[in-house]
Design a protein around this motif. Structure first.
Motif, short mmCIF file in Angstrom:
data_model
loop_
_atom_site.label_atom_id
_atom_site.label_comp_id
_atom_site.label_asym_id
_atom_site.label_seq_id
_atom_site.Cartn_x
_atom_site.Cartn_y
_atom_site.Cartn_z
N UNK A 87 0.85 -1.19 0.00
CA UNK A 87 0.00 0.00 0.00
C UNK A 87 0.88 1.23 0.00
N UNK A 88 0.34 2.32 -0.51
CA UNK A 88 1.05 3.59 -0.43
C UNK A 88 0.47 4.47 0.67
N UNK A 89 -0.52 3.94 1.40
CA UNK A 89 -1.08 4.71 2.51
C UNK A 89 -0.13 4.60 3.69
N UNK A 90 -0.19 5.61 4.53
CA UNK A 90 0.68 5.59 5.69
C UNK A 90 0.11 4.72 6.80
N UNK A 91 0.96 4.45 7.78
CA UNK A 91 0.51 3.65 8.91
C UNK A 91 -0.66 4.32 9.60
N UNK A 92 -1.53 3.51 10.07
CA UNK A 92 -2.73 4.05 10.68
C UNK A 92 -2.99 3.37 11.99
N UNK A 93 -3.87 3.97 12.73
CA UNK A 93 -4.28 3.32 13.96
C UNK A 93 -5.41 2.35 13.65
N UNK A 94 -5.82 1.65 14.67
CA UNK A 94 -6.94 0.71 14.60
C UNK A 94 -8.21 1.40 14.12
N UNK A 95 -9.15 0.73 13.45
CA UNK A 95 -8.95 -0.55 12.79
C UNK A 95 -8.43 -0.34 11.38
N UNK A 96 -7.94 -1.37 10.80
CA UNK A 96 -7.42 -1.25 9.45
C UNK A 96 -5.94 -1.13 9.55
N UNK A 97 -5.26 -2.20 9.89
CA UNK A 97 -3.85 -2.12 10.23
C UNK A 97 -2.96 -2.05 9.00
N UNK A 154 -27.11 -5.16 -15.92
CA UNK A 154 -25.82 -4.48 -16.09
C UNK A 154 -24.66 -5.41 -15.69
N UNK A 155 -23.69 -5.59 -16.59
CA UNK A 155 -22.64 -6.58 -16.37
C UNK A 155 -21.31 -5.96 -15.93
N UNK A 156 -21.32 -4.68 -15.62
CA UNK A 156 -20.09 -4.04 -15.18
C UNK A 156 -19.38 -3.32 -16.32
N UNK A 157 -18.44 -2.43 -15.94
CA UNK A 157 -17.71 -1.66 -16.95
C UNK A 157 -16.52 -2.42 -17.52
N UNK A 158 -16.29 -3.62 -16.98
CA UNK A 158 -15.22 -4.50 -17.47
C UNK A 158 -13.83 -3.81 -17.45
N UNK A 159 -13.06 -3.97 -18.52
CA UNK A 159 -11.69 -3.45 -18.51
C UNK A 159 -11.65 -1.96 -18.19
N UNK A 160 -12.64 -1.21 -18.67
CA UNK A 160 -12.68 0.23 -18.35
C UNK A 160 -12.80 0.45 -16.85
N UNK A 161 -13.56 -0.42 -16.21
CA UNK A 161 -13.73 -0.30 -14.76
C UNK A 161 -12.41 -0.51 -14.05
N UNK A 162 -11.63 -1.48 -14.51
CA UNK A 162 -10.33 -1.73 -13.88
C UNK A 162 -9.42 -0.52 -14.02
N UNK A 163 -9.50 0.15 -15.17
CA UNK A 163 -8.67 1.35 -15.37
C UNK A 163 -9.07 2.47 -14.41
N UNK A 164 -10.36 2.60 -14.19
CA UNK A 164 -10.81 3.64 -13.25
C UNK A 164 -10.34 3.30 -11.84
N UNK A 165 -10.34 2.01 -11.49
CA UNK A 165 -9.83 1.60 -10.17
C UNK A 165 -8.36 1.99 -10.03
N UNK A 166 -7.60 1.81 -11.12
CA UNK A 166 -6.18 2.18 -11.08
C UNK A 166 -6.00 3.68 -10.83
N UNK A 167 -6.87 4.45 -11.43
CA UNK A 167 -6.79 5.91 -11.20
C UNK A 167 -7.05 6.21 -9.72
N UNK A 168 -8.08 5.54 -9.16
CA UNK A 168 -8.40 5.77 -7.75
C UNK A 168 -7.24 5.33 -6.86
N UNK A 169 -6.56 4.26 -7.27
CA UNK A 169 -5.39 3.78 -6.51
C UNK A 169 -4.28 4.82 -6.53
N UNK A 170 -4.07 5.38 -7.73
CA UNK A 170 -3.03 6.40 -7.85
C UNK A 170 -3.36 7.62 -6.99
N UNK A 171 -4.60 8.01 -7.00
CA UNK A 171 -5.01 9.21 -6.27
C UNK A 171 -4.94 9.06 -4.75
#
Lengths: 348, 348, 348, 348
Positions: A87-97, A154-171
């Motif tokens: 993860x690129x998030x910093x250390x946190x307190x409980x919960x979610x170690x 609705x079957x999901x955004x498929x590969x496009x959805x994964x790309x949007x997840x990557x953007x959220x991960x970067x942000x």
């Protein structure tokens, strides 16, 4: 393994069977009783077909004594497995170690996986990611490939959805979790940190085998009508391929009760903890199907020792494209997180 | 679709919701009661998300009135579908109807699919094929790719097994039925006449979609915890792709009862016949898991109007590599066939 | 009984446990394996509490080998029990066997119990009795005390209903079958020939004990969530009191499937025939809850070897005070009877 | 109530049905659609038999909109019911609330009912009573009449057991809870403060009716295969008789999972809290059948808002005459109590 002979078995038949067992490499201990004779088989009986044995005329019953799961068995691996997701998030307190650049799950570390059922737009997924991160989620979930009962839904955004997840991960820096439905899509999941196998695919053995050859953490959901032992056997499929990074997830089983969408089998938590060293998390959203039951079920999970929860959060539940009825708003999620923290602190 | 409003809904809120429904293209009929108001929605409501609606503050309940399955729905296709599988066997008498070069299933025609759980050798599969053909089986089954709970159990002969089935087909003229577990294997099934989707893959939607684009007859088995409606929704996935040649198969559901391996839901036969035009067959072998229950369950199937049965037959059950305990010997199968014929003749 | 010890059990602990077993009067055979030691207990182990044993620190598992049911066990009573209910109807042809003044059930004799869910009036019950007798029913059923989920629903005509049944019995000669809900009512059932214990009371052990002291035939229905073994244990309660005239009835179990009211477990017929010598009948009306499924399920019952059927027949189903939806008209019943006769004739 | 007509219904048939509804005193609102007509019935529809309606040729479906339970329905009684059981114990701190001479359950007050499965001797029950009182139990449980699957198993000390409970009550001041199996025993329960109806008797309607005429608090356990709605309908039986002091208890339902004795349906807590004003407690002992799962399940119950727990405690579990495997020692119970207190304090 125990083989019980019928009282009408002749000595010759008995000796023949014993000889056959010995040829298979197992030792046989004989207990002769008034009404039946019991053969205790000692050694590696995994190759012996119980159903076949039962068919023999002289056999009345066959019972297995040791568990059929091996690599996931706590008996041979007493310490808790701790899953580490970069993860690129910093250390946190409980919960979610989070520690040393990893979001942890298991061994006393509590994972909080949150996000919308389906990825719908960049705006939506980034907003939800920021909101859930702010209150302590350690991973972001979002469905890109959606298993739907109806081909017309609705079957999901498929590969496009994964790309949007990557953007959220970067942000946000949050590692991402998303469901796979087809082994041919594995390449698309390169940037996904945790690959989820959904309940309907828990016994899609071809998919499990393929995932056993990846290096990704697998989030394996229990099937709607699968026993805990079968869940571990499916984990074995992945582990047999070399991938031992597995998080188990109880998400409700199918029973006669219709008031809730499924029946959350909360006792799966202590039961799996006894059977296996792998971490166990709870999905209170899919198991109940009702937003108002998510908070109490998440607290129950935290109190009974689950290694994490997976919660659906949507910025605008009534307009969600799927499963809106069970999603929390970010504000509701915030409240659940603070109560989970209190429960975990109290039980430390 | 029916939407029930809570008594505390204001006129403004109600009108807003009605307006929203009308924007979605459905007409709304309002019934105002003392304690609640009911909105009857008329038109195509398939796009409206019930779960989302239920979330709204002013909504107390939402109920769907029409079935979500369309192409498989008997309402829109009242005549029985008759599945035709090309065969080189000659016409035969009851049971196991063969006409004009086709083995038939549905519309009064009874299919008898028999053979071993797993293909084990050329000698075995050819011998069983000849034996079951001789007493009236109309198709040969044999597993090449085997879904097994344990990764350590025999997984089938795979492609080699399919080749042996082809040899048995050549020798006897019987069309062949075999299970697929992976869409990437479709090419291997070129000579297979009926592709089986197993219970564990009934909601492997990616596999169903892929099979929807083939021209093969699909034998779709009900999942262990799937409702009849879900079975039809899975058929819809295949039909939506253009392939309407589907045989449905009831093979036991999972219940609390442990005496039998599964619980055969025999009432699925009249129920599915009411819901759909597709043929319905029964698998008495997997549902019970016991050879001695196969005969009575096969007769029950014939008596209650099933369109066929699928029975495991092995030349040497105690030595079978899988599911020996539930296989019949050819002699036992012979007897079942002759009794099925009597029952069908009696009820003509 | 088999007791498996953990590998960490010391010799002293093991010997102590063996000594304790021997004090209980059972012999112990020891099989020492690499990973575990198995104690085979021989003799009367019915007094040993398995759950207690499992609690011991050195015990890893306990398994029972012999069945807990005794008087109903076919192992100790290989021939079919034939239940004889006194009747004033004359001998008849198949189905519904009547001989020498008795309506028979079991051992190849097929009982047909028919009549309305609830007794509603003299006119109704007499008319239905005449109609069902005319086409071969061998007993008349009619509910006087009705178990209803809701306290606000019609609870039956009670004692008055039993009197009307007596009138119908006098008019037609048919023996009568009616459900009891309270041991304090036993005296009211003096003229009733077969006392029915409903599904909800299958484990009302106080009622079972009281019925064990009567001389009446008991029709024991399987509970909605009870195993076959539990059904036999409930029969044991009656038999332990001295009354061995019991007819078992499968009437549907509760599963996740909601299309039918319950799921008819048709494989209970061969299973119970293997486990017990008591006759087994099928109730296709309550199990499915739909009149249109009664015919196919009754035929399935006849084909798979059931010892009878229990069918709801009403002269005017749409106006029936309870369970109208699942009742046949006399004409529909007539048709079912003639088809049952054909199936039984064919399989003779 | 909603009645959906088939598209082939003629105007005359429709008007006839509407007239009939109006004769029953309900208003009818008609919504005519392209494929179907929907009749919305407004008013008191409790007398209309849904199953009967469904039978009519022109009716395609009938759906009930309002709940069939009334007195227990939170809709008509929004505040939590607080059950007050007279006690001689003094006020205590959390958990196990006691105030003004009453042990409380519901409305934020947490009841702790503890004690052995079976009363075995004066020494045993008094010792356990003292031990559980010391760490905060507010009521003492002990079985005198024991429902056992087998007629050959220990059936409890019966009336003698109730007397021993009275002694323990005198010694400690704790109110006592014990199970009834027969309405004829009600007089014996005079000194019992809370009468328990076990899972197997949840639909023993005769017993429920009799208890409705007592002044005792009733602890009503959910049946193994009963829905939450059915549980409330059974509460209605008691309430209809005038007794509204009812505590509901979730104790596990029967599912396909065999690892735990039953499956604890923990979501019954929030679900019942939404449906009814009656308090809801959890029995972690019977639901799991394993002592080691009692602690985590009790904590889950406390965290998710249950109004209490019912826990089996025995001074010497391995020697307990029944259910030893699931009993805690007093020391283990002590630990659970202190953790429950922490969880409740944290969530205040």
């Amino acid at each position: 393994m125990i083989t019980v002979l019928k009282s009408n078995a002749t000595d010759e038949q008995r000796n023949q069977l014993i000889k056959w067992f010995e040829e298979q490499g197992v030792k046989v201990h004989v207990s002769v009783g008034e009404f039946q004779t019991v053969l205790g088989l000692v050694g590696d009986t995994s190759e012996i077909d119980m159903d076949m044995l039962k068919l023999l005329d002289i056999v009345s019953d066959v019972k297995r004594i040791s568990e059929p799961y091996k690599k996931s068995n706590r008996r041979f691996h007493p310490e808790d497995t701790i899953i580490k997701v970069p993860t690129k998030c910093e250390e946190e307190v409980e919960p979610g170690n989070v520690k040393d650049g990893f979001a942890l799950c298991g061994g006393g570390n509590f994972a909080v996986i949150a996000g919308p059922c389906s990825v719908e737009s960049e705006e939506q997924i980034v907003e939800v990611a920021k909101r859930v991160k702010a209150v302590g989620a350690t991973m972001l979930r979002g469905g890109a490939f959606k298993p739907r009962t109806s081909p017309y839904a609705f079957q999901g955004m498929k590969a496009d959805g994964l790309e949007l997840l990557s953007i959220a991960k970067k942000e946000t820096g949050l590692p991402i979790v998303s469901e796979i439905m087809n082994e041919n899509h594995i390449d698309l999941f390169e940037d996904v940190d945790v690959i989820q196998v959904g309940a309907r695919n828990m016994q899609n053995f071809e998919l499990l085998k393929a995932l056993g050859h990846t290096k990704k953490t697998i989030l394996l959901k229990r099937g709607l009508a699968n026993t805990l032992e079968e869940l571990l056997m499916s984990a074995e499929y992945i582990m047999a391929g070399g991938n031992e990074d597995i998080i188990l997830c109880e998400r409700g089983i199918r029973t006669f009760e219709q008031h809730t969408r499924n029946t959350l089998d909360i006792s799966a938590v202590p039961a799996l903890h006894e059977m296996t060293h792998l971490p166990v998390i709870i999905d209170p959203s899919h198991s109940t199907g009702k937003a108002s039951y998510v908070r109490p079920m998440a607290l129950a999970a935290a109190a009974c020792g689950a290694d994490g929860v997976m919660i659906e959060v949507h910025n605008d539940p009534p307009r969600a494209l799927s499963d809106g009825a069970q999603s929390l708003t970010p504000d509701q999620f915030d409240e659940v997180m603070s109560e989970i923290a209190k429960v975990r602190e109290a039980l430390k």
